[in-house]
Design a protein around this motif. Structure first.
Motif, mmCIF file in Angstrom:
data_model
loop_
_atom_site.group_PDB
_atom_site.id
_atom_site.type_symbol
_atom_site.label_atom_id
_atom_site.label_comp_id
_atom_site.label_asym_id
_atom_site.label_seq_id
_atom_site.Cartn_x
_atom_site.Cartn_y
_atom_site.Cartn_z
ATOM 1 N N THR A 145 0.750 3.229 -0.767
ATOM 2 C CA THR A 145 0.138 3.538 -2.200
ATOM 3 C C THR A 145 0.747 2.512 -2.975
ATOM 4 O O THR A 145 1.668 1.664 -2.675
ATOM 5 N N HIS A 146 0.177 2.444 -4.257
ATOM 6 C CA HIS A 146 0.485 1.528 -5.278
ATOM 7 C C HIS A 146 1.075 2.514 -6.649
ATOM 8 O O HIS A 146 1.253 1.888 -7.652
ATOM 9 N N VAL A 202 5.314 2.957 1.645
ATOM 10 C CA VAL A 202 5.120 1.185 1.356
ATOM 11 C C VAL A 202 4.348 1.033 0.253
ATOM 12 O O VAL A 202 3.179 1.536 0.148
ATOM 13 N N VAL A 203 5.105 0.386 -0.815
ATOM 14 C CA VAL A 203 4.506 -0.173 -2.050
ATOM 15 C C VAL A 203 4.278 -1.517 -2.275
ATOM 16 O O VAL A 203 5.032 -2.190 -1.255
ATOM 17 N N SER A 240 -1.417 6.887 6.121
ATOM 18 C CA SER A 240 -2.338 7.233 4.912
ATOM 19 C C SER A 240 -2.358 5.935 4.214
ATOM 20 O O SER A 240 -1.431 5.510 3.412
ATOM 21 N N ASP A 241 -3.481 5.372 4.044
ATOM 22 C CA ASP A 241 -3.763 4.235 3.226
ATOM 23 C C ASP A 241 -4.342 4.432 1.948
ATOM 24 O O ASP A 241 -5.549 4.853 1.946
ATOM 25 N N GLU A 242 -3.605 4.661 0.845
ATOM 26 C CA GLU A 242 -4.204 4.956 -0.365
ATOM 27 C C GLU A 242 -5.013 6.295 -0.179
ATOM 28 O O GLU A 242 -6.027 6.416 -1.062
ATOM 29 N N ALA A 243 -4.627 7.125 0.228
ATOM 30 C CA ALA A 243 -5.174 8.562 0.683
ATOM 31 C C ALA A 243 -5.583 8.968 -0.856
ATOM 32 O O ALA A 243 -6.623 9.929 -0.756
#
Ligand SMILES: Nc1ncnc2c1ncn2[C@@H]1O[C@H](COP(=O)(O)OP(=O)(O)OP(=O)(O)O)[C@@H](O)[C@H]1O
Ligand SMILES: [Mg+2]
Lengths: 219, 328
Positions: free
Chosen positions: B198-199, B36-37, B164-167
């Motif tokens: 992630t961004h 998801v970006v 995973s949130d911005e792992a």
């Protein structure tokens, strides 16, 4: 002149009384103040057991306790002391006002210490299915332990100075001694010795508390 | 595996309403790595926090394995949370516990006995390549090692899904690659479904099978990467596979972008184009990328003359090259 041979056992006895008052009130302060501090922390908005109304009530009670000058508290709790201990004179009786005075103080330090723990750690604990109790007992308190030990050290030091005050109104201990000999009989050297003893006790406790907090911190 | 329907989340802060999620629909299939970006504030973290039930959505549902998990009573909620592992940007390790203590925590609260726990922790640490550091404290570890501990801890309860949130956002590029490889490996070896926020497009290219673009609390585009890159109008495709730098446009030339994917026709498409339609095709730019494990490329072609070539373009279309005429 001061007769040190007769005074030495008196000094010793006073020191033991002070340590006894402080030790017993520390135990009770810990027993009540730690849960109270945890409750203060956990009931705040957005926290684990969020209950803003309860939080405000607890906060108000704690604030009243903390803003009351100790000397007034000392007198105000006399009926409570008599009900619990049966007397208002002596070291055991002094434990009651000391404990009542120290609980709100320590509870605030506990709350502050817990607030320092990153919310992310609470999230991490919740995310693997912890109950609220498990988050509090297995994550929050252990993570805040160095801060809690530091808070307890500050509380014990405060108890030592309060105990001198409690002593002066009949609680015994070093404060009592300083008043009886130093002030009422003009034996300034006795006052100096008691003060030196109090300072030494504080130094030792602070040093021990710092060392323990450092040992417990793995950051 | 994860079905998100009409999910919305409204935060109320100081009398203001913040609509963090505004009707999100998302389907993550069993065993895939789903990215998801979206820009900062798009609602990515809110989305994962709703999926792992740390946040109660304002509306809509989340299903795990067909079961609706939003609005569960507390005990059942905790049971469901154990089925979803979570890895955090800031690792969120317990500083007072050793590496083994961190990884063992989920087992401890589940009442797994000491010996069984030690065995499982040993296995997990081996899985993430940290068996040597079991007795170290988090403060003694590097960022990459901390995240490995975070991953091992998330896997301890044996979840079916890993969030995973911005792992990797707090890690340097090399460490990022190694953590992504680990996640990919876990996905393949354990069949773990991964929902990854992630961004960084690089992360998506490296390990995602599917991706969704979130903007202002809504999914504006989503799908398997292979399909997305082949869609010329896709915003994500443009980010995943940027158009190659071409030459300044000329009046008398027709400039066409084509996308080459494994789904496109086999064979010498360009050579056939030249021969069959008798056009002098010139390749003026191009790039090749590995996206979702597939080699895909975007080429810029120039054809003589300002227009026409309708048949040639139709041929490219049939061959699956998705020609887009570039207008300057
Ligand atoms: N607890 C909260 N209270 C109030 N508003 C919040 C809360 N959490 C998030 N928001 C708001 O919701 C919106 C979405 O936030 P979210 O953290 O999900 O974004 P994000 O996509 O993860 O951004 P980033 O890439 O910066 O992490 C933002 O406007 C944010 O300010
Ligand atoms: Mg975020």
């Amino acid at each position: 002149m001061t007769d040190w041979t007769t005074l030495r056992p008196v000094l010793w006895e006073a020191t033991v009384e002070t340590l006894y008052m402080v030790a017993v009130s520390t135990v009770f302060t810990l027993l009540v103040g730690l849960p109270l501090g945890v409750l203060l922390y956990a009931t705040a908005r957005g926290r684990l057991l969020a209950a803003p109304a309860l939080h405000r009530v607890l906060g108000a009670v704690v604030n009243v306790g903390r803003s009351l000058p100790f000397i007034i508290l000392l007198v105000a709790v006399v009926p409570v002391t008599r009900a619990i201990v049966g007397t208002t004179i002596g070291a055991t009786a002094a434990v009651v006002p000391l404990t009542i005075g120290a609980i709100p103080f320590f509870a605030r330090l506990v709350e502050a210490g817990l607030r320092e723990v990153d919310r992310g750690k609470v999230d991490a604990a919740l995310a693997v299915g912890s109950t609220d109790w498990q988050v509090l007992s297995r994550v929050l308190v252990p993570e805040a332990l160095p801060a809690l030990v530091a808070g307890l050290t500050v509380t014990v030091v405060a108890l030592i100075s309060y105990s001198a005050m409690a002593g002066a109104v009949g609680g015994g201990g070093l404060g009592d001694l300083a008043i009886r000999y130093g002030y009422q009989r003009f034996q300034t050297d006795v006052t100096v010795v008691t003060v030196v003893l109090l300072v030494a006790i504080v130094q030792v406790l602070q040093f021990a508390g710092d060392a323990l907090a450092r040992r417990l911190s793995h950051r | 595996m994860i079905e998100v329907r009409e999910l919305s989340k409204v935060y109320r802060r100081a009398g203001r309403e913040i609509r963090a999620l505004d009707g999100v629909d998302l389907t993550v299939r069993q065993g895939e790595v789903f990215g998801v970006v979206g820009q900062s504030g798009a609602g990515k973290s809110t989305l994962v926090r709703c999926v792992n039930l740390l946040e109660r959505p304002t509306g809509g549902t989340v299903r795990l394995d067909g079961q609706v998990v939003t609005d569960l009573p507390p005990a059942e909620l905790r049971r469901q949370r154990r089925r979803v592992g979570m890895v955090f940007q800031q690792f969120n390790l317990f500083d007072s516990r050793t590496v083994a203590g961190n990884v063992g925590y989920p087992l401890e609260i589940a009442g797994v006995g000491r010996r069984e726990r030690a065995r499982r922790v040993g296995d997990l640490l081996e899985l993430v390549g940290l068996d040597e550091r079991a007795r170290a404290f988090p403060a003694e570890l590097s960022g990459g090692q901390k995240q490995r501990v975070g991953i091992a801890r998330a896997l301890a309860a044996d979840p079916a899904v890993l969030l995973s949130d911005e792992a990797t956002s707090a890690l340097d590029p090399e460490t990022t690659t190694s953590i992504l490889r680990l996640l990919r490996d876990l996905n393949q070896r354990l069949g773990l479904t991964i929902l990854l926020i992630t961004h960084e497009m690089g992360v998506v290219k490296e390990i995602c099978d599917s991706v969704a673009l979130l903007r202002a609390g809504r999914v504006v585009e989503s799908g398997p990467i292979g399909e997305l890159v082949a869609r010329p109008d896709s915003v994500l495709a443009r980010d995943l596979l940027p158009a190659p730098p071409g030459r300044p446009a000329r009046e008398d030339r027709l400039v066409v972008d084509v996308t080459v994917t494994p789904a496109a026709a086999d064979g010498p498409v360009l050579a056939t184009l030249v021969r069959r339609f008798d056009v002098d095709v010139e390749v003026v730019g191009g790039s090749l990328e590995t996206v979702g494990g597939q080699r895909v490329g975007r080429l810029q072609l120039e054809l003589p003359g300002a227009g026409g070539h309708a048949e040639a373009l139709a041929y490219l279309e049939r061959a699956g090259l998705r020609p887009v005429v570039v207008t300057s």
